[in-house]
Scaffold this active site. Structure first.
Site, short mmCIF file in Angstrom:
data_model
loop_
_atom_site.label_atom_id
_atom_site.label_comp_id
_atom_site.label_asym_id
_atom_site.label_seq_id
_atom_site.Cartn_x
_atom_site.Cartn_y
_atom_site.Cartn_z
N ARG A 193 11.88 30.24 8.72
CA ARG A 193 11.42 29.63 9.97
C ARG A 193 11.08 30.60 11.10
O ARG A 193 10.59 30.18 12.13
CB ARG A 193 12.48 28.65 10.48
N LYS A 199 15.65 42.42 15.27
CA LYS A 199 14.57 41.46 15.52
C LYS A 199 13.69 41.88 16.69
O LYS A 199 12.47 41.68 16.66
CB LYS A 199 15.17 40.08 15.79
N ASP A 255 20.87 31.01 20.74
CA ASP A 255 21.47 30.03 19.83
C ASP A 255 22.87 29.63 20.30
O ASP A 255 23.65 29.13 19.53
CB ASP A 255 21.56 30.64 18.41
N ASN A 256 23.16 29.88 21.59
CA ASN A 256 24.52 29.55 22.03
C ASN A 256 24.52 29.20 23.52
O ASN A 256 23.69 29.66 24.29
CB ASN A 256 25.47 30.70 21.74
N GLU A 279 26.91 29.78 25.76
CA GLU A 279 27.44 30.80 26.66
C GLU A 279 26.28 31.58 27.29
O GLU A 279 26.24 31.79 28.51
CB GLU A 279 28.32 31.73 25.83
N CYS A 314 19.47 21.50 37.03
CA CYS A 314 19.66 22.73 36.25
C CYS A 314 20.47 22.40 34.98
O CYS A 314 20.86 21.26 34.77
CB CYS A 314 20.33 23.82 37.10
N CYS A 365 23.80 20.88 35.74
CA CYS A 365 23.69 19.45 36.12
C CYS A 365 23.67 18.60 34.85
O CYS A 365 24.28 17.55 34.77
CB CYS A 365 22.37 19.18 36.84
N CYS A 399 22.73 25.73 13.78
CA CYS A 399 21.89 25.89 12.59
C CYS A 399 22.70 26.48 11.44
O CYS A 399 22.35 26.33 10.28
CB CYS A 399 20.72 26.80 12.89
N CYS A 420 27.04 19.83 41.46
CA CYS A 420 26.81 20.86 40.44
C CYS A 420 27.41 22.22 40.82
O CYS A 420 27.18 22.73 41.92
CB CYS A 420 25.31 21.02 40.18
ZN ZN Z 1 22.67 22.07 38.80
#
Ligand code: ZN
Length: 357
Positions: A85, A100, A144-145, A147, A185, A188, A203, A260
């Site tokens: 992919r 990569k 992919d995360n 954090e 954001c 939020c 994945c 927020c």
């Molecule tokens: Zn926000």
């Protein structure tokens, strides 16, 4: 419009465009873009954070469209399981275990030599976010995360820079364009008590289909072209989600959270590094050890490991060695990825034993 209308042979208007624009002529013909939009794209810049499936496809579309300056940041290297992919990589990249970011930079240069492209082999953290992201007009999420996404969100809200969240897993994907001060954001949207379950699947646990990745990257890249060509009125300001297996498409309005943490209270806990652990999960059955501000001499490390009888493979950017049942990949900046375990204690111990504290 009649079904055959798009196929009918139409006489195209004669273009009086700049010869440099010839390669973009079909894009310039599109009414929303025009020469003016194309010129804006060529003076614009974007940084793609994470060059896996979504990041690679989005970067490819932006390079072909003529976005003047592109940066691609990625911490990982190409493996055979990526090829299903990840559109910028081929078998030789995985055979050579190229980072990569390095493989992507080289492919993107082949696609468009008229723009500036740089690939950064780096793990985006609170320590280097300012240095790596500053000065770009737009940030694209190819991570992919969560954090890293919350770190991107903190940076973008703080710097008042637009960014485009994108994710895909299984046959499902979504994208949402965040413009600080105008839209909600990521905090939020996701920092609510009942959002926890959404963050678990990856994945590496339930798989992913190539077409959902291409679809999400296309939606993301289209939003990017609107922003970078100053067509912000064309932005939908809604979260788009789709499942290519069931065929279900959704467009959802996202409300700002009046409480927020990020865009209202300006508490940038991810940017301040309060949420960055020393060792993090990194895909299925693997962990990453973050060693910051360290520079490793890979050639001498390779000699040292080979002398102990360990089989070592090395290129200019990383080295791999196996201590069965584990495999460790070490980068020049001191980072390492341990495969075969998710136990931080095992990772710490092998790192200390073979690379040194
Ligand atoms: Zn926000």
């Amino acid at each position: 419009m009649k079904p055959g209308a798009l196929l009918a042979h139409k006489r195209l208007p004669v273009l009086s465009i700049n010869p440099d624009f010839e390669r973009y002529s079909r894009q310039i013909l599109f009414a929303g873009m025009g020469e003016e939009g194309q010129r804006k794209l060529q003076t614009a810049s974007a940084v793609v954070v994470g060059c896996g499936a979504i990041g690679a496809s989005a970067a490819q579309l932006l390079a072909r469209a003529g976005v003047g300056r592109l940066r691609v940041i990625d911490r990982d290297f190409v493996e055979p399981s990526n090829l299903q992919r990840q559109a910028l990589f081929d078998e030789s990249d995985s055979r050579n275990a190229l980072p990569k970011a390095v493989a992507a930079e080289s492919k993107l240069r082949q696609l468009n030599s008229q723009i500036k492209i740089d690939g950064m082999v780096s793990d985006l953290t609170s320590h280097n976010a300012e240095e790596l992201l500053n000065g770009f007009d737009l940030i694209l999420d190819g991570t992919d995360n969560f954090e890293t996404r919350f770190l991107l969100n903190d940076f973008a809200v703080h710097a008042v820079r637009p960014w485009i969240y994108a994710a895909a897993v299984g046959s499902y994907g979504l994208t949402y364009t965040i413009r600080p001060g105008i839209t909600a954001c990521l905090a939020c949207l996701l920092e609510t008590p009942d959002a926890g379950g959404m963050l678990e699947e990856t994945c590496d646990t339930i798989g992913v289909l190539g077409p959902i990745v291409s679809l999400v990257a296309s939606l993301q890249a289209a939003e990017a072209l609107k922003i970078l060509s100053s067509n912000t009125l064309a932005l939908g300001n809604r979260l788009l989600s789709c499942d290519i297996w069931s065929g279900r498409l959704q467009s959802i309005a996202v409300a700002r959270n009046s409480q927020c943490r990020a865009c209202v209270r300006h508490e940038y806990s991810y940017l301040r590094g309060e949420s960055q652990p020393h060792i993090t999960m990194c895909g299925r059955d693997s962990v990453q050890i973050h060693e910051r501000r360290r520079s490793l001499d890979l050639a001498s490390l390779s000699d040292r490991l080979s002398a102990t009888g360990l089989p070592v493979k090395k290129n200019d950017f990383l080295l791999k060695f196996a201590v069965p049942p584990y495999e460790m990949i070490v980068f020049g900046d001191g980072r390492a990825i341990l495969k075969g375990s998710t136990d931080p204690a095992v990772a710490r111990s092998l790192y200390a034993r073979y690379i040194g504290a």
